[in-house]
Design a protein around this motif. Structure first.
Motif, PDB file in Angstrom:
ATOM      1  N   VAL B  11       0.712  -1.163   0.157  1.00 39.29           N
ATOM      2  CA  VAL B  11       0.199   0.021  -0.062  1.00 39.29           C
ATOM      3  C   VAL B  11       0.755   1.205   0.167  1.00 39.29           C
ATOM      4  O   VAL B  11       1.822   1.268   0.683  1.00 39.29           O
ATOM      5  CB  VAL B  11      -1.105   0.095   1.044  1.00 39.29           C
ATOM      6  N   ILE B  12       0.457   2.001  -0.718  1.00 45.02           N
ATOM      7  CA  ILE B  12       0.929   3.585  -0.851  1.00 45.02           C
ATOM      8  C   ILE B  12       0.031   4.592  -0.446  1.00 45.02           C
ATOM      9  O   ILE B  12      -1.003   4.538  -0.854  1.00 45.02           O
ATOM     10  CB  ILE B  12       1.597   3.788  -2.227  1.00 45.02           C
ATOM     11  N   CYS B  13       0.560   5.387   0.525  1.00 46.81           N
ATOM     12  CA  CYS B  13      -0.382   6.358   0.929  1.00 46.81           C
ATOM     13  C   CYS B  13       0.389   7.754   1.258  1.00 46.81           C
ATOM     14  O   CYS B  13       1.510   7.828   1.313  1.00 46.81           O
ATOM     15  CB  CYS B  13      -1.259   5.819   2.283  1.00 46.81           C
ATOM     16  N   LYS B  14      -0.480   8.816   1.390  1.00 46.36           N
ATOM     17  CA  LYS B  14      -0.109  10.050   1.585  1.00 46.36           C
ATOM     18  C   LYS B  14       0.037  10.273   3.236  1.00 46.36           C
ATOM     19  O   LYS B  14      -0.506   9.779   4.073  1.00 46.36           O
ATOM     20  CB  LYS B  14      -1.273  11.157   1.098  1.00 46.36           C
ATOM     21  N   SER B  15       1.132  11.160   3.629  1.00 42.82           N
ATOM     22  CA  SER B  15       1.274  11.257   5.007  1.00 42.82           C
ATOM     23  C   SER B  15       0.131  12.024   5.643  1.00 42.82           C
ATOM     24  O   SER B  15      -0.525  12.701   5.056  1.00 42.82           O
ATOM     25  CB  SER B  15       2.616  12.168   4.912  1.00 42.82           C
ATOM     26  N   GLY B  16      -0.057  11.402   6.696  1.00 47.99           N
ATOM     27  CA  GLY B  16      -1.145  12.057   7.657  1.00 47.99           C
ATOM     28  C   GLY B  16      -2.510  11.053   7.504  1.00 47.99           C
ATOM     29  O   GLY B  16      -3.429  11.237   8.314  1.00 47.99           O
ATOM     30  N   GLU B  52      -7.485 -12.327  21.119  1.00 44.07           N
ATOM     31  CA  GLU B  52      -8.897 -12.409  20.750  1.00 44.07           C
ATOM     32  C   GLU B  52      -9.765 -11.859  21.897  1.00 44.07           C
ATOM     33  O   GLU B  52      -9.685 -12.279  23.020  1.00 44.07           O
ATOM     34  CB  GLU B  52      -9.364 -13.843  20.142  1.00 44.07           C
ATOM     35  N   GLY B  53     -10.257 -10.651  21.537  1.00 47.48           N
ATOM     36  CA  GLY B  53     -11.467 -10.396  22.608  1.00 47.48           C
ATOM     37  C   GLY B  53     -10.773  -9.466  23.685  1.00 47.48           C
ATOM     38  O   GLY B  53     -11.568  -9.161  24.651  1.00 47.48           O
ATOM     39  N   SER B  54      -9.660  -9.107  23.782  1.00 47.64           N
ATOM     40  CA  SER B  54      -8.812  -8.324  24.533  1.00 47.64           C
ATOM     41  C   SER B  54      -8.113  -7.259  24.136  1.00 47.64           C
ATOM     42  O   SER B  54      -7.657  -7.383  22.925  1.00 47.64           O
ATOM     43  CB  SER B  54      -8.255  -9.062  25.677  1.00 47.64           C
ATOM     44  N   LYS B  55      -7.358  -6.532  24.875  1.00 40.62           N
ATOM     45  CA  LYS B  55      -6.554  -5.282  24.315  1.00 40.62           C
ATOM     46  C   LYS B  55      -5.287  -6.017  24.109  1.00 40.62           C
ATOM     47  O   LYS B  55      -4.623  -6.942  24.638  1.00 40.62           O
ATOM     48  CB  LYS B  55      -6.369  -4.226  25.378  1.00 40.62           C
ATOM     49  N   ALA B  56      -4.801  -5.431  23.022  1.00 38.58           N
ATOM     50  CA  ALA B  56      -3.261  -5.886  22.675  1.00 38.58           C
ATOM     51  C   ALA B  56      -2.337  -5.367  23.673  1.00 38.58           C
ATOM     52  O   ALA B  56      -2.508  -4.364  24.303  1.00 38.58           O
ATOM     53  CB  ALA B  56      -2.998  -5.108  21.287  1.00 38.58           C
ATOM     54  N   THR B  57      -1.505  -6.252  23.601  1.00 37.18           N
ATOM     55  CA  THR B  57      -0.114  -5.952  24.530  1.00 37.18           C
ATOM     56  C   THR B  57       1.288  -5.327  23.796  1.00 37.18           C
ATOM     57  O   THR B  57       1.447  -5.936  22.858  1.00 37.18           O
ATOM     58  CB  THR B  57       0.417  -7.053  25.219  1.00 37.18           C
ATOM     59  N   TYR B  58       1.544  -4.281  23.639  1.00 36.50           N
ATOM     60  CA  TYR B  58       2.546  -3.510  23.067  1.00 36.50           C
ATOM     61  C   TYR B  58       3.858  -3.432  23.674  1.00 36.50           C
ATOM     62  O   TYR B  58       4.150  -3.711  24.994  1.00 36.50           O
ATOM     63  CB  TYR B  58       2.315  -2.091  22.909  1.00 36.50           C
ATOM     64  N   GLU B  59       4.884  -3.777  22.726  1.00 33.18           N
ATOM     65  CA  GLU B  59       6.358  -3.782  23.257  1.00 33.18           C
ATOM     66  C   GLU B  59       6.752  -2.325  23.538  1.00 33.18           C
ATOM     67  O   GLU B  59       6.148  -1.533  23.144  1.00 33.18           O
ATOM     68  CB  GLU B  59       7.056  -4.175  22.352  1.00 33.18           C
ATOM     69  N   GLN B  60       7.834  -2.404  24.623  1.00 33.33           N
ATOM     70  CA  GLN B  60       8.158  -1.149  24.812  1.00 33.33           C
ATOM     71  C   GLN B  60       8.710  -0.262  23.725  1.00 33.33           C
ATOM     72  O   GLN B  60       9.415  -0.601  22.705  1.00 33.33           O
ATOM     73  CB  GLN B  60       9.443  -1.319  25.835  1.00 33.33           C
ATOM     74  N   GLY B  61       8.208   0.960  23.773  1.00 36.45           N
ATOM     75  CA  GLY B  61       8.552   1.891  22.604  1.00 36.45           C
ATOM     76  C   GLY B  61       7.697   1.878  21.373  1.00 36.45           C
ATOM     77  O   GLY B  61       7.779   2.793  20.368  1.00 36.45           O
ATOM     78  N   GLU B  63       4.220   3.058  20.009  1.00 36.25           N
ATOM     79  CA  GLU B  63       2.867   3.840  20.500  1.00 36.25           C
ATOM     80  C   GLU B  63       1.615   3.092  20.057  1.00 36.25           C
ATOM     81  O   GLU B  63       1.116   2.988  19.005  1.00 36.25           O
ATOM     82  CB  GLU B  63       3.026   5.101  19.583  1.00 36.25           C
ATOM     83  N   LYS B  64       0.917   2.876  21.159  1.00 35.57           N
ATOM     84  CA  LYS B  64      -0.365   2.182  20.989  1.00 35.57           C
ATOM     85  C   LYS B  64      -1.437   2.982  20.466  1.00 35.57           C
ATOM     86  O   LYS B  64      -2.464   2.307  19.732  1.00 35.57           O
ATOM     87  CB  LYS B  64      -1.001   1.519  22.383  1.00 35.57           C
ATOM     88  N   ASP B  65      -1.029   4.269  20.678  1.00 36.60           N
ATOM     89  CA  ASP B  65      -2.403   5.235  19.960  1.00 36.60           C
ATOM     90  C   ASP B  65      -2.047   5.412  18.674  1.00 36.60           C
ATOM     91  O   ASP B  65      -2.913   5.973  17.788  1.00 36.60           O
ATOM     92  CB  ASP B  65      -2.353   6.549  20.621  1.00 36.60           C
ATOM     93  N   LYS B  66      -0.816   4.954  17.989  1.00 36.93           N
ATOM     94  CA  LYS B  66      -0.551   5.209  16.654  1.00 36.93           C
ATOM     95  C   LYS B  66      -0.658   4.104  15.925  1.00 36.93           C
ATOM     96  O   LYS B  66      -1.113   3.989  14.721  1.00 36.93           O
ATOM     97  CB  LYS B  66       1.082   5.651  16.439  1.00 36.93           C
ATOM     98  N   VAL B  81      -2.482   1.842  11.078  1.00 38.74           N
ATOM     99  CA  VAL B  81      -1.585   2.977  11.338  1.00 38.74           C
ATOM    100  C   VAL B  81      -2.048   4.156  11.337  1.00 38.74           C
ATOM    101  O   VAL B  81      -2.543   4.648   9.856  1.00 38.74           O
ATOM    102  CB  VAL B  81      -0.257   2.696  10.439  1.00 38.74           C
ATOM    103  N   THR B  82      -2.189   5.078  12.176  1.00 40.19           N
ATOM    104  CA  THR B  82      -2.913   6.102  12.357  1.00 40.19           C
ATOM    105  C   THR B  82      -1.805   7.432  12.113  1.00 40.19           C
ATOM    106  O   THR B  82      -0.731   7.335  12.216  1.00 40.19           O
ATOM    107  CB  THR B  82      -3.583   6.577  13.563  1.00 40.19           C
ATOM    108  N   SER B  83      -2.514   8.328  11.364  1.00 40.35           N
ATOM    109  CA  SER B  83      -1.555   9.483  10.902  1.00 40.35           C
ATOM    110  C   SER B  83      -0.342   9.066  10.405  1.00 40.35           C
ATOM    111  O   SER B  83       0.939   9.527  10.957  1.00 40.35           O
ATOM    112  CB  SER B  83      -1.443  10.636  11.863  1.00 40.35           C
ATOM    113  N   ALA B  84      -0.107   8.254   9.385  1.00 41.36           N
ATOM    114  CA  ALA B  84       1.080   7.624   8.844  1.00 41.36           C
ATOM    115  C   ALA B  84       2.029   8.840   8.585  1.00 41.36           C
ATOM    116  O   ALA B  84       1.489   9.945   7.713  1.00 41.36           O
ATOM    117  CB  ALA B  84       0.585   6.772   7.749  1.00 41.36           C
ATOM    118  N   HIS B  85       3.249   8.677   8.604  1.00 42.21           N
ATOM    119  CA  HIS B  85       4.577   9.431   8.187  1.00 42.21           C
ATOM    120  C   HIS B  85       5.317   8.823   7.604  1.00 42.21           C
ATOM    121  O   HIS B  85       5.333   7.323   7.620  1.00 42.21           O
ATOM    122  CB  HIS B  85       4.874  10.264   9.592  1.00 42.21           C
TER     123      HIS B  85
END
Lengths: 109, 117
Positions: B11-16, B52-61, B63-66, B81-85
């Motif tokens: 996939v190719i997308c625009k920044s943001g 499945e059915g629960s929140k993901a566990t993120y590795e250190q560093g 960003e879970k909001d991204k 991937v939100t607001s991709a750069h």
């Protein structure tokens, strides 16, 4: 999970055996040794795993030393399609697979 | 054999903009799926574990909001991937652990190449 050390790259002639070493000197008793490979721009592929006994399947053999501080993956008759990055991973009581830098194996005609 | 698919393959997308990547286990159920990222000439880096059915566990560093992960069923996990750069451009790979397997039987998808312009 224990850390692994592998050579950065290796070459092997087509048809010959490829022996890929892995050092895991800090491995603990309940940790398994897993081998995966990744062909360029693809997802990793499972090869084999073991705890302390030697293992063999249709793809490869895994030789683990008696003290379990090192192991060797053997591809008995390497082909050009075996050119890939090979990852040795030590995994304990967790679902996670933590990849190191791996060995880039180049099989040449 | 167990098959894991990813969509899209590139996939190719625009920044943001935001991009969603799907990971599906086609012939088995996967309670747990994993998301990795791989930059050129580097190894795979584990980003998060998705249950499945629960929140993901993120590795250190990471960003879970991204990097939003949703694992709504036993055969599907999505990574958004939100607001991709441009620095998010990478090869994203998922793996799925077969439910009830006796050892850590993980199967990897073919990967999704993301390019952010």
């Amino acid at each position: 999970d224990a850390k692994t050390t592998q050579p950065t790259s290796m070459d092997c002639a087509e048809g010959r055996a490829a022996n890929l070493p892995c050092n895991h000197s800090t491995i603990s008793g309940n940790e398994y040794v897993y081998w995966y490979r990744q062909i360029h721009s693809q997802g990793p592929q499972y090869i084999i795993h073991g705890l302390k006994n030697n293992e063999t399947n249709e793809m490869a053999s895994l030789i683990i030393t008696e003290d379990r501080k090192s192991s060797t993956l053997i591809l008995p008759h390497a082909t050009l399609r075996d050119t890939a990055v090979y990852y040795c991973i030590v995994r304990g009581n967790t679902d996670k697979l933590i990849f190191g830098t791996g060995t880039r194996l180049q099989v040449f005609p | 054999g167990a098959v894991v698919s990813q969509h899209p393959s590139w996939v190719i997308c625009k920044s943001g903009t935001s991009v969603k990547i799907e990971c599906r286990s086609l012939d088995f159920q996967a309670t747990t799926m994993f998301w990795y990222r791989q930059f050129p000439k580097q190894s795979l880096m584990l980003m998060a574990t998705s249950n499945e059915g629960s929140k993901a566990t993120y590795e250190q560093g990471v960003e879970k909001d991204k990097f939003l992960i949703n694992h709504a069923s036993l055969t599907l996990s999505t990574l958004t991937v939100t607001s991709a750069h441009p620095e998010d451009s990478s090869f994203y790979i998922c793996s799925a652990r077969r439910s009830g397997s006796s050892y850590n039987e993980q199967f990897f998808g073919p990967g999704t190449r993301l390019t952010v312009l």
